[in-house]
Motif scaffolding. Structure first.
Motif, PDB file in Angstrom:
ATOM      1  N   MET A   1      -6.631   3.606  11.754  1.00  0.00           N
ATOM      2  CA  MET A   1      -5.507   2.995  12.519  1.00  0.00           C
ATOM      3  C   MET A   1      -6.356   2.231  13.667  1.00  0.00           C
ATOM      4  SD  MET A   1      -2.803   5.041  14.649  1.00  0.00           S
ATOM      5  CE  MET A   1      -3.569   5.777  15.958  1.00  0.00           C
ATOM      6  N   THR A   2      -5.881   1.059  13.851  1.00  0.00           N
ATOM      7  CA  THR A   2      -6.383   0.194  14.986  1.00  0.00           C
ATOM      8  C   THR A   2      -5.836   0.630  16.460  1.00  0.00           C
ATOM      9  OG1 THR A   2      -6.254  -1.693  13.369  1.00  0.00           O
ATOM     10  CG2 THR A   2      -6.877  -2.235  15.713  1.00  0.00           C
ATOM     11  N   ALA A   3      -6.691   0.802  17.201  1.00  0.00           N
ATOM     12  CA  ALA A   3      -6.346   1.345  18.736  1.00  0.00           C
ATOM     13  C   ALA A   3      -5.172   0.410  19.253  1.00  0.00           C
ATOM     14  CB  ALA A   3      -7.465   1.729  19.519  1.00  0.00           C
ATOM     15  N   GLY A   4      -4.174   0.844  19.862  1.00  0.00           N
ATOM     16  CA  GLY A   4      -3.214  -0.084  20.676  1.00  0.00           C
ATOM     17  C   GLY A   4      -2.120  -0.598  19.749  1.00  0.00           C
ATOM     18  N   PHE A   5      -2.296  -0.346  18.543  1.00  0.00           N
ATOM     19  CA  PHE A   5      -1.333  -1.160  17.618  1.00  0.00           C
ATOM     20  C   PHE A   5      -0.307  -0.315  17.012  1.00  0.00           C
ATOM     21  CE2 PHE A   5      -4.801  -4.246  17.909  1.00  0.00           C
ATOM     22  CZ  PHE A   5      -4.242  -5.169  18.433  1.00  0.00           C
ATOM     23  N   GLY A   6      -0.162   0.990  17.329  1.00  0.00           N
ATOM     24  CA  GLY A   6       0.727   2.073  16.837  1.00  0.00           C
ATOM     25  C   GLY A   6       0.274   2.655  15.515  1.00  0.00           C
ATOM     26  N   PRO A   7       0.798   3.455  14.926  1.00  0.00           N
ATOM     27  CA  PRO A   7       0.330   4.385  13.595  1.00  0.00           C
ATOM     28  C   PRO A   7       0.538   3.253  12.564  1.00  0.00           C
ATOM     29  CG  PRO A   7       2.610   4.895  14.283  1.00  0.00           C
ATOM     30  CD  PRO A   7       2.132   4.128  15.539  1.00  0.00           C
ATOM     31  N   HIS A   8      -0.265   3.733  11.334  1.00  0.00           N
ATOM     32  CA  HIS A   8       0.061   2.895  10.179  1.00  0.00           C
ATOM     33  C   HIS A   8       1.248   3.088   9.639  1.00  0.00           C
ATOM     34  CE1 HIS A   8      -4.156   2.274   9.991  1.00  0.00           C
ATOM     35  NE2 HIS A   8      -4.582   3.518  10.040  1.00  0.00           N
ATOM     36  N   LEU A   9       1.417   2.073   8.782  1.00  0.00           N
ATOM     37  CA  LEU A   9       2.877   1.832   7.969  1.00  0.00           C
ATOM     38  C   LEU A   9       3.138   3.157   7.142  1.00  0.00           C
ATOM     39  CD1 LEU A   9       2.354  -1.092   9.195  1.00  0.00           C
ATOM     40  CD2 LEU A   9       3.869  -1.669   7.317  1.00  0.00           C
ATOM     41  N   THR A  10       4.282   3.415   7.199  1.00  0.00           N
ATOM     42  CA  THR A  10       4.734   4.706   6.239  1.00  0.00           C
ATOM     43  C   THR A  10       5.160   3.909   4.836  1.00  0.00           C
ATOM     44  OG1 THR A  10       7.209   4.244   6.992  1.00  0.00           O
ATOM     45  CG2 THR A  10       5.728   5.866   8.264  1.00  0.00           C
ATOM     46  N   PRO A  11       5.443   4.712   3.741  1.00  0.00           N
ATOM     47  CA  PRO A  11       5.785   4.237   2.652  1.00  0.00           C
ATOM     48  C   PRO A  11       7.112   3.643   2.494  1.00  0.00           C
ATOM     49  CG  PRO A  11       4.815   6.537   2.201  1.00  0.00           C
ATOM     50  CD  PRO A  11       4.766   6.234   3.671  1.00  0.00           C
ATOM     51  N   GLU A  12       8.018   4.068   3.461  1.00  0.00           N
ATOM     52  CA  GLU A  12       9.514   3.226   3.772  1.00  0.00           C
ATOM     53  C   GLU A  12       9.091   1.893   4.201  1.00  0.00           C
ATOM     54  OE1 GLU A  12       8.794   6.500   4.674  1.00  0.00           O
ATOM     55  OE2 GLU A  12       9.931   7.739   3.091  1.00  0.00           O
ATOM     56  N   GLU A  13       8.245   2.166   5.118  1.00  0.00           N
ATOM     57  CA  GLU A  13       8.071   0.537   5.975  1.00  0.00           C
ATOM     58  C   GLU A  13       7.440  -0.544   4.906  1.00  0.00           C
ATOM     59  OE1 GLU A  13       7.787   1.890  10.604  1.00  0.00           O
ATOM     60  OE2 GLU A  13       5.723   1.974   9.010  1.00  0.00           O
ATOM     61  N   PHE A  14       6.581   0.177   4.019  1.00  0.00           N
ATOM     62  CA  PHE A  14       5.902  -0.688   3.101  1.00  0.00           C
ATOM     63  C   PHE A  14       6.941  -1.244   2.001  1.00  0.00           C
ATOM     64  CE2 PHE A  14       1.852   1.338   3.882  1.00  0.00           C
ATOM     65  CZ  PHE A  14       1.109   0.234   4.164  1.00  0.00           C
ATOM     66  N   ASP A  15       8.098  -0.309   1.694  1.00  0.00           N
ATOM     67  CA  ASP A  15       9.120  -0.945   0.866  1.00  0.00           C
ATOM     68  C   ASP A  15      10.216  -1.796   1.744  1.00  0.00           C
ATOM     69  OD1 ASP A  15       8.319   0.969  -1.133  1.00  0.00           O
ATOM     70  OD2 ASP A  15      10.023   2.305  -0.711  1.00  0.00           O
ATOM     71  N   ALA A  16      10.178  -1.625   2.911  1.00  0.00           N
ATOM     72  CA  ALA A  16      11.056  -2.905   3.722  1.00  0.00           C
ATOM     73  C   ALA A  16      10.093  -4.078   3.592  1.00  0.00           C
ATOM     74  CB  ALA A  16      11.074  -2.111   4.959  1.00  0.00           C
ATOM     75  N   TRP A  17       8.763  -3.784   3.873  1.00  0.00           N
ATOM     76  CA  TRP A  17       7.947  -5.291   3.735  1.00  0.00           C
ATOM     77  C   TRP A  17       8.041  -5.835   2.592  1.00  0.00           C
ATOM     78  CZ3 TRP A  17       3.171  -6.089   1.015  1.00  0.00           C
ATOM     79  CH2 TRP A  17       2.814  -7.267   1.477  1.00  0.00           C
ATOM     80  N   LEU A  18       8.187  -5.215   1.326  1.00  0.00           N
ATOM     81  CA  LEU A  18       8.367  -5.799  -0.081  1.00  0.00           C
ATOM     82  C   LEU A  18       9.473  -6.324   0.097  1.00  0.00           C
ATOM     83  CD1 LEU A  18       6.573  -3.196  -2.195  1.00  0.00           C
ATOM     84  CD2 LEU A  18       5.745  -5.391  -1.637  1.00  0.00           C
ATOM     85  N   ALA A  19      10.723  -5.716   0.615  1.00  0.00           N
ATOM     86  CA  ALA A  19      12.018  -6.482   0.594  1.00  0.00           C
ATOM     87  C   ALA A  19      12.236  -7.422   1.835  1.00  0.00           C
ATOM     88  CB  ALA A  19      13.030  -5.435   0.517  1.00  0.00           C
ATOM     89  N   ALA A  20      11.302  -7.620   2.267  1.00  0.00           N
ATOM     90  CA  ALA A  20      11.439  -8.789   3.496  1.00  0.00           C
ATOM     91  C   ALA A  20      12.342  -8.041   4.622  1.00  0.00           C
ATOM     92  CB  ALA A  20      11.682 -10.140   3.076  1.00  0.00           C
ATOM     93  N   GLY A  21      12.178  -6.967   4.875  1.00  0.00           N
ATOM     94  CA  GLY A  21      13.107  -6.419   6.010  1.00  0.00           C
ATOM     95  C   GLY A  21      12.264  -5.544   6.931  1.00  0.00           C
TER      96      GLY A  21
END
Length: 196
Positions: A1-21
């Motif tokens: 995890m990069t400090a100061g940028f929040g936690p890593h993306l969750t699997p649901e967030e990767f799905d949202a990224w793939l759907a451009a949302g």
């Protein structure tokens, strides 16, 4: 995890990224975090491979071939409930007749054998009384034979000792109630670190 940028993306967030949302803050994290970028690339590659797969469907006669091998039982016919209801009512009537007949027989026998019933009742009362007294005698004799009984009897021989023991027990009881009341009382002061 990069400090100061929040936690890593969750699997649901990767799905949202793939759907451009994906949310703009999380998209900014994805641009900066190398670990999330690598996982996003892997997710995109997997998504593309799954999209390239050929869709499969069963043959048109598949359902007919399966049903040929299934044994469907014949429907069960439900017989009429009228004979069962008649039997049930007949059973209820016969039970009622049996109960009334047995009660009548009991009354008739009781009226003819009152002396026998009185003697049986007297015998039962005598036996119960004897068993009760025997039990009381057994408990008393076991109590008297205990090694501590002599010391206890000498301690309660004088009324002054009994009064002192009663006063001591009452004082201990009152002290216990007072201590319990103090333990259950709500604190009146705020705790210094309670709001921190």
């Amino acid at each position: 995890m990069t400090a100061g940028f929040g936690p890593h993306l969750t699997p649901e967030e990767f799905d949202a990224w793939l759907a451009a949302g994906l949310d703009s803050d999380r998209a900014r994290h994805l641009e900066i975090c190398l670990e999330c970028q690598a996982r996003a690339d892997a997710e995109r590659a997997l998504d593309e491979q799954l999209a390239a797969l050929q869709l499969l469907s069963p043959a048109p006669d598949f359902a007919d071939r399966v049903m040929q091998h299934v044994a469907v039982p014949r429907p069960v016919t439900i017989p009429s409930m009228q004979p069962a209801r008649r039997r049930f009512l007949a059973t209820r009537r016969s039970i009622a007749v049996l109960l009334v007949a047995s009660m009548a027989t009991s009354v008739i026998w009781t009226l003819g054998h009152q002396a026998t019933l009185v003697s049986i009742g007297g015998w039962l009362l005598t036996q119960t009384g004897q068993a009760g007294w025997l039990a009381i005698q057994g408990v008393a004799s076991n109590l008297i034979e205990q090694p501590w009984y002599g010391a206890f009897r000498s301690a309660v021989d004088s009324p002054g000792r009994i009064a002192a023991a009663s006063a001591l027990a009452a004082a201990a009881y009152l002290a216990g109630i007072y201590a319990l009341r103090r333990l259950l009382a709500l604190p009146t002061q705020q705790v210094a670190h309670a709001g921190a």
